[in-house]
Design a protein around this motif. Sequence first.
Motif, short mmCIF file in Angstrom:
data_model
loop_
_atom_site.label_atom_id
_atom_site.label_comp_id
_atom_site.label_asym_id
_atom_site.label_seq_id
_atom_site.Cartn_x
_atom_site.Cartn_y
_atom_site.Cartn_z
N UNK A 175 -3.23 -5.63 -4.09
CA UNK A 175 -2.11 -6.29 -3.41
C UNK A 175 -2.61 -7.31 -2.42
N UNK A 176 -1.70 -7.93 -1.71
CA UNK A 176 -2.05 -8.89 -0.67
C UNK A 176 -2.16 -8.16 0.66
N UNK A 177 -3.36 -7.74 0.97
CA UNK A 177 -3.57 -6.85 2.11
C UNK A 177 -3.01 -7.42 3.40
N UNK A 178 -3.22 -8.70 3.62
CA UNK A 178 -2.82 -9.30 4.90
C UNK A 178 -1.32 -9.26 5.12
N UNK A 179 -0.55 -9.07 4.08
CA UNK A 179 0.90 -9.05 4.22
C UNK A 179 1.45 -7.66 4.53
N UNK A 180 0.60 -6.66 4.45
CA UNK A 180 1.07 -5.28 4.64
C UNK A 180 0.97 -4.86 6.10
N UNK A 181 1.97 -4.12 6.54
CA UNK A 181 1.80 -3.35 7.75
C UNK A 181 1.05 -2.09 7.38
N UNK A 182 0.05 -1.75 8.15
CA UNK A 182 -0.80 -0.60 7.84
C UNK A 182 -0.59 0.49 8.88
N UNK A 183 -0.68 1.72 8.43
CA UNK A 183 -0.51 2.83 9.36
C UNK A 183 -1.29 4.04 8.88
N UNK A 184 -1.52 4.94 9.83
CA UNK A 184 -2.17 6.22 9.58
C UNK A 184 -1.21 7.33 9.97
N UNK A 185 -1.10 8.30 9.08
CA UNK A 185 -0.33 9.50 9.33
C UNK A 185 -1.27 10.70 9.23
N UNK A 186 -0.81 11.82 9.73
CA UNK A 186 -1.56 13.06 9.53
C UNK A 186 -0.58 14.20 9.33
N UNK A 187 -1.11 15.21 8.65
CA UNK A 187 -0.31 16.42 8.42
C UNK A 187 -1.18 17.63 8.69
N UNK A 188 -0.78 18.36 9.70
CA UNK A 188 -1.49 19.59 10.05
C UNK A 188 -0.92 20.73 9.20
N UNK A 189 -1.70 21.80 9.00
CA UNK A 189 -1.22 22.93 8.19
C UNK A 189 0.10 23.46 8.73
N UNK A 190 1.08 23.58 7.84
CA UNK A 190 2.36 24.14 8.22
C UNK A 190 3.27 23.21 8.99
N UNK A 191 2.86 21.95 9.14
CA UNK A 191 3.66 21.00 9.91
C UNK A 191 4.02 19.79 9.05
#
Length: 115
Positions: free
Chosen positions: A27-43
């Motif tokens: 894809x066109x990387x520069x056009x994307x908003x990028x983010x990081x998520x996390x998921x803890x056990x049971x959450x």
Amino acid sequence: QVQLVESGGGSVQPGGSLRLSCVVSGGTFSSYGMSWYRQAPGKERELVSALPSGGNPYYAGSVKGRFTISRDNDKNTVYLQMNDLKPVDTGVYYCKAARIQLQYWGQGIQVTVSP
């Protein structure tokens, strides 16, 4: 086909550091908003940090001052530098690329913080 591949996870003691990387292809990387998520056990999955295309970074309160998000548009890569890690930071970390109504996710990578 847009693909995201995370790397850099692992196990670390409290107070340690890790740097996650997410390479985006197809894809066109520069056009994307990028983010990081996390998921803890049971959450539920939660937003950790976001960096819009050309915008200012966002950090969840729990990581502000410890984590830094950055991107290299030449390398199609977004990073998450994580310092002073705590056991509560343990979880699977996911990278997401978004543009308008399109969203793409990586497969996730484990981060474990324990003594």
